[in-house]
Design a protein around this motif. Structure first.
Motif, PDB file in Angstrom:
ATOM      1  N   ASN A 212       0.829  -1.206   0.000  1.00  0.00           N
ATOM      2  CA  ASN A 212       0.000   0.000   0.000  1.00  0.00           C
ATOM      3  C   ASN A 212       0.862   1.253   0.000  1.00  0.00           C
ATOM      4  N   ALA A 213       1.902   1.242   0.830  1.00  0.00           N
ATOM      5  CA  ALA A 213       2.800   2.394   0.884  1.00  0.00           C
ATOM      6  C   ALA A 213       3.556   2.570  -0.429  1.00  0.00           C
ATOM      7  N   ALA A 214       3.986   1.457  -1.038  1.00  0.00           N
ATOM      8  CA  ALA A 214       4.730   1.542  -2.298  1.00  0.00           C
ATOM      9  C   ALA A 214       3.862   2.088  -3.420  1.00  0.00           C
ATOM     10  N   TYR A 215       2.595   1.630  -3.508  1.00  0.00           N
ATOM     11  CA  TYR A 215       1.692   2.133  -4.547  1.00  0.00           C
ATOM     12  C   TYR A 215       1.356   3.602  -4.312  1.00  0.00           C
ATOM     13  N   GLU A 217       3.262   5.851  -2.949  1.00  0.00           N
ATOM     14  CA  GLU A 217       4.426   6.644  -3.363  1.00  0.00           C
ATOM     15  C   GLU A 217       4.483   6.769  -4.881  1.00  0.00           C
ATOM     16  N   LEU A 218       4.167   5.685  -5.594  1.00  0.00           N
ATOM     17  CA  LEU A 218       4.129   5.751  -7.055  1.00  0.00           C
ATOM     18  C   LEU A 218       3.061   6.731  -7.528  1.00  0.00           C
ATOM     19  N   ALA A 219       1.871   6.651  -6.937  1.00  0.00           N
ATOM     20  CA  ALA A 219       0.772   7.511  -7.359  1.00  0.00           C
ATOM     21  C   ALA A 219       1.087   8.980  -7.151  1.00  0.00           C
ATOM     22  N   GLU A 220       1.870   9.291  -6.134  1.00  0.00           N
ATOM     23  CA  GLU A 220       2.232  10.685  -5.865  1.00  0.00           C
ATOM     24  C   GLU A 220       3.383  11.162  -6.737  1.00  0.00           C
ATOM     25  N   LEU A 227       8.444  -0.457  -9.374  1.00  0.00           N
ATOM     26  CA  LEU A 227       8.592  -1.396  -8.260  1.00  0.00           C
ATOM     27  C   LEU A 227       8.852  -2.773  -8.849  1.00  0.00           C
ATOM     28  N   ARG A 228       9.891  -3.446  -8.365  1.00  0.00           N
ATOM     29  CA  ARG A 228      10.203  -4.809  -8.796  1.00  0.00           C
ATOM     30  C   ARG A 228      10.369  -5.645  -7.535  1.00  0.00           C
ATOM     31  N   GLU A 229       9.390  -6.477  -7.232  1.00  0.00           N
ATOM     32  CA  GLU A 229       9.392  -7.200  -5.964  1.00  0.00           C
ATOM     33  C   GLU A 229       8.830  -8.600  -6.152  1.00  0.00           C
ATOM     34  N   ARG A 230       9.290  -9.542  -5.325  1.00  0.00           N
ATOM     35  CA  ARG A 230       8.658 -10.855  -5.206  1.00  0.00           C
ATOM     36  C   ARG A 230       7.739 -10.794  -3.993  1.00  0.00           C
ATOM     37  N   ARG A 231       6.413 -10.809  -4.265  1.00  0.00           N
ATOM     38  CA  ARG A 231       5.436 -10.601  -3.203  1.00  0.00           C
ATOM     39  C   ARG A 231       4.285 -11.595  -3.329  1.00  0.00           C
ATOM     40  N   GLN A 240      -2.625 -18.194  -0.965  1.00  0.00           N
ATOM     41  CA  GLN A 240      -1.607 -17.225  -1.354  1.00  0.00           C
ATOM     42  C   GLN A 240      -0.960 -17.643  -2.663  1.00  0.00           C
ATOM     43  N   ALA A 241      -0.613 -16.656  -3.454  1.00  0.00           N
ATOM     44  CA  ALA A 241       0.088 -16.894  -4.718  1.00  0.00           C
ATOM     45  C   ALA A 241       1.392 -16.116  -4.682  1.00  0.00           C
ATOM     46  N   TRP A 242       2.517 -16.826  -4.824  1.00  0.00           N
ATOM     47  CA  TRP A 242       3.806 -16.141  -4.905  1.00  0.00           C
ATOM     48  C   TRP A 242       3.957 -15.576  -6.312  1.00  0.00           C
ATOM     49  N   THR A 243       4.191 -14.283  -6.389  1.00  0.00           N
ATOM     50  CA  THR A 243       4.260 -13.609  -7.691  1.00  0.00           C
ATOM     51  C   THR A 243       5.465 -12.683  -7.738  1.00  0.00           C
ATOM     52  N   TYR A 244       5.855 -12.384  -8.973  1.00  0.00           N
ATOM     53  CA  TYR A 244       6.862 -11.339  -9.185  1.00  0.00           C
ATOM     54  C   TYR A 244       6.131 -10.137  -9.755  1.00  0.00           C
ATOM     55  N   LEU A 245       6.124  -9.016  -9.033  1.00  0.00           N
ATOM     56  CA  LEU A 245       5.414  -7.810  -9.435  1.00  0.00           C
ATOM     57  C   LEU A 245       6.368  -6.826 -10.098  1.00  0.00           C
ATOM     58  N   ALA A 246       5.939  -6.319 -11.277  1.00  0.00           N
ATOM     59  CA  ALA A 246       6.651  -5.226 -11.952  1.00  0.00           C
ATOM     60  C   ALA A 246       5.650  -4.092 -12.096  1.00  0.00           C
ATOM     61  N   VAL A 247       5.788  -3.044 -11.309  1.00  0.00           N
ATOM     62  CA  VAL A 247       4.809  -1.959 -11.236  1.00  0.00           C
ATOM     63  C   VAL A 247       5.455  -0.676 -11.736  1.00  0.00           C
ATOM     64  N   SER A 248       4.758   0.030 -12.647  1.00  0.00           N
ATOM     65  CA  SER A 248       5.292   1.267 -13.221  1.00  0.00           C
ATOM     66  C   SER A 248       4.215   2.340 -13.238  1.00  0.00           C
TER      67      SER A 248
END
Length: 725
Positions: A212-215, A217-220, A227-231, A240-248
């Motif tokens: 939530n904090a990472a998104y 910060e991106l929105a602002e 963001l490149r994270e394994r979450r 739960q699903a282990w995923t690799y997120l690439a957020v821009s």
């Protein structure tokens, strides 16, 4: 002076252009540059072009019939030069008018007006045509761009819908505006349901705060643009699903944040595989217990997880006699017993803060963080063996085992992992020496000796390779005549920064270092070669060498002796090999046959460490030998008694038993050798007991081959021919 309009004027060119035309060109260039920023020509190039137009104007003024054509040419040329600024035409016409009328003195105003009109008409026509061409070109470009955009949109749509990567576009508050089928498949939602949700609804509870904090910060539009994270995300069923997120962050035309695109790769299978691989790397495959590496990691972690003044106890277990289970019942049964032992040890500590590990083979370890109810070390060691003594039923067999245990106990602050594991191993080895079901607490007073021995064993193979060992020789004396009848070959090693090591010490270290057989092979060849040199020099003597248990049990011993004998020229009877008595007592038929083959080769076979027990006497019947060397404990018993009181020594039952053993052996055709005779009193005792041979300090310490030759000469073994003369 050259025409200033000519760029080559400085190089000697002299154009015939001057007067009002030169003035016109200079002023014309200045005004066009001011109002036409699209002109791409340099200053010199522009003046050349305008000079040509000035010549065209001059000719039109001289020939009124050319006014229309010349004006058109000038107007079109200005458009070609891109002199199409807002005031370019107006200033051009005003400049031509003022220059021609004011400076040339031309009075044909009508001709000038016609010329200016033609310039304006030519300019306007050319400018319209240029604009039309630009419009057509622009229209074509727009049409092409539209086609490319539609094609790009189609490609994007194809990729968006067919890619296995989940893609979601959401607004700055996280509400989905578009999702692809892959995202719905990964999270097991329907696309329509996802479009009614936000990205925040998909976060795993343990990941939500961070994401939530990472998104946000991106929105602002913060410094983090992606963001490149394994979450972990949540599926529709709550799994739960282990995923690799690439957020821009996607920005608008003015650079303002507009949307957030999230790409989701499902790595659940990869994560589970990695977890499995990591588990296998840290756990024993057979029992599921922690392995040595994981155990050490946990021991390291204990220093940060427990109070510094807390106590840690490490039990290092080695199962006793386990080879009997493997050999007698098979390795499959042995594996089942290992798994049962592991389970029992885990049950034993289920109420403790403890970790059980298997180090490999039949070795286990237990680490306990002590609490008030933790049993004391003697009690817990007894509990271990009590638990293991309960039969493990496999098929029709009830199998019980036991363990030797090494124990080390330290404060958490002092629990260095490497040292603690080493200390437990040292204590285990001492417990194994003491016998089955024994336990030993690590004694720091003997730690330096243990570590030194381990270091010597570690460097021994290299020392053998580098030739650091010597074969030394000591005399074997006949107690009847006092003559030197043989030499005993013994190993000597002088390691760096350590005192010299004798034969027995070298053999013990060789067992630990794994060079027992290599050392034996080298020693036999070295000694046999040296005896050959002495014989060629006229000193005829045999040599005796004591072999260790493992050196004798080696199936290749006969082949080695045969090879050594064949390399020399001596009669095999000059080689005397002393084998441990214990080898003969429990020898297999194959080993007994090898000993008979040694006798068949001509070598003499003796027994050493002979204590005269009934089983040992029975063993003599299995392998006839030339002689025996009494065990050290018998010799020490006699020497100790003789030192106290010679008269009472003769009446001591143990001494009488030893004395009675000697004639018994003589009756069997076996000669007796005693060891470590230090003085005349001890020697006289063995003479009175009718012992045959002796070695020890009284007759000389082990010396090098060179000094041994002098010893042979001193004892008169034989003399070279030139000495006899």
């Amino acid at each position: 002076m050259g025409d200033p309009l000519d760029p080559d004027a400085g190089a000697g060119a002299q154009p015939e252009r001057g007067g009002w035309r030169a003035t016109l060109v200079l002023r014309w260039a200045e005004r066009l540059i001011e109002c036409s920023p699209d002109i791409e020509l340099s200053d010199v190039e522009l003046k050349h072009a305008l000079a040509e137009l000035a010549d065209e104007l001059a000719e039109a003024l001289q020939d009124p019939s050319r006014a229309a054509d010349s004006g058109r040419i000038v107007g079109e040329r200005l458009v070609e030069l891109r002199a199409t600024g807002e005031h370019s035409l107006q200033r051009t016409l005003e400049l031509i008018r003022d220059t021609v009328v004011g400076e040339s003195g031309v009075g044909a105003v009508g001709h000038l007006l016609e010329l200016l009109t033609s310039i304006a008409a030519g300019y306007s026509a050319a400018d319209r045509e240029r604009a039309e061409v630009q419009q057509r070109t622009t229209a074509q470009l727009l049409l092409r761009a539209d086609r490319e955009r539609r094609a790009s949109d189609a490609r994007f749509r194809e990729v968006f819908t067919s890619t296995p990567i989940g893609v979601a576009i959401c607004d700055l508050k996280g509400r989905f505006t578009e999702v692809n089928p892959a995202l719905a498949d990964i999270l097991r939602h329907r696309e329509a349901d996802l479009l009614e949700m936000s990205i925040h609804d998909l976060f795993h509870p343990e990941e939500a705060a961070y994401l939530n904090a990472a998104y946000a910060e991106l929105a602002e539009g913060g410094p983090a643009q992606r963001l490149r994270e394994r979450r972990r995300l949540l599926r529709a069923d709550g799994e739960q699903a282990w995923t690799y997120l690439a957020v821009s962050l996607l920005r608008g035309a003015e650079g303002e944040p507009r949307h957030i695109v999230t790409m989701v790769e499902d790595i659940s299978d990869l994560y589970l595989l990695q977890e499995r691989i990591q588990y296998q790397a840290l756990h024993d495959a057979m029992t599921g217990l922690a392995n040595r590496q994981y155990f050490r990691t946990r021991l390291e972690a204990a220093q940060g997880n427990f109070p510094p003044d807390g106590m840690l106890t490490l039990y290092h277990l080695g199962l006793d006699g386990f080879e009997l289970i493997n050999d007698g019942l098979g390795y499959e049964t042995g594996d089942k017993v290992i798994r049962a032992v592991a389970h029992r040890l885990e049950q034993l500590v289920e109420n403790e803060e403890a970790l059980v590990a298997r180090f490999g083979g039949t070795e286990f370890a237990i680490l306990i963080s002590e609490s008030p109810h933790t049993p004391a070390i003697p009690e817990f060691a007894a509990l271990i063996n009590e638990e293991l003594s309960e039969p493990i039923y496999i098929g029709r067999h009830g199998i019980a085992t036991s363990a030797s245990i090494g124990v080390v106990r330290r404060h958490v602050a002092e629990a260095d992992p490497a040292n603690m594991m080493w200390a437990a191993d040292v204590a285990l080895r001492r417990a194994e020496i003491a016998g089955a079901r024994q336990w030993e607490l690590f004694d720091p007073d003997i730690a330096p000796d243990e570590r030194t021995e381990a270091q010597l064993a570690a460097i021994m193979p290299g020392a053998l390779e580098l030739g650091e060992f010597q074969v030394c020789y000591r005399p074997v004396i006949s107690l009847r005549s006092g003559d030197l009848i043989s030499v005993e070959a013994q190993l000597r090693w002088n390691p760096p920064d350590h005192e010299p090591l004798g034969h027995r010490e070298c053999l013990q270290l060789a067992e630990r270092s794994g060079v027992t057989l290599s050392l034996r092979d080298w020693m036999l060849r070295e000694a046999w070669g040296q005896v050959g040199l002495w014989h060629r020099s006229g000193y005829r003597t045999c040599f005796l060498v004591e072999l260790s248990e493992n050196q004798v049990r080696d199936p290749d011993l006969v082949a080695l002796v045969r090879s050594v004998l064949e390399d020399g020229e001596l009669d095999p009877s000059w080689m005397h090999l002393a084998v441990p008595t214990c080898v003969v007592m429990d020898a297999s038929e194959e080993l007994l046959e090898n000993l008979r083959l040694l006798r068949g080769l001509g070598a003499r076979v003796l027994l050493h460490s002979f204590a005269g027990s009934a089983p040992e006497l029975r063993a003599l019947r299995r392998v006839p030998v030339e002689g025996v060397r009494l065990a050290e404990e018998l010799v020490d018993l006699v020497h100790g008694c003789a030192a106290d009181d010679a008269q009472s020594c003769a009446d001591d039952p143990a001494v009488r038993a030893v004395r009675q053993l000697i004639p018994l052996m003589h009756d069997s055709g076996v000669q007796i050798c005693t060891g470590e005779v230090a003085d005349e009193r001890q020697e006289q005792h063995w003479v009175d007991a009718h012992c045959d041979f002796a070695v020890g300090p009284r007759y000389g310490e082990p010396v090098t081959a060179w000094d041994a030759q002098a010893l042979l000469r001193t004892h008169g073994i034989a003399r070279p021919a030139h000495d006899e003369d």
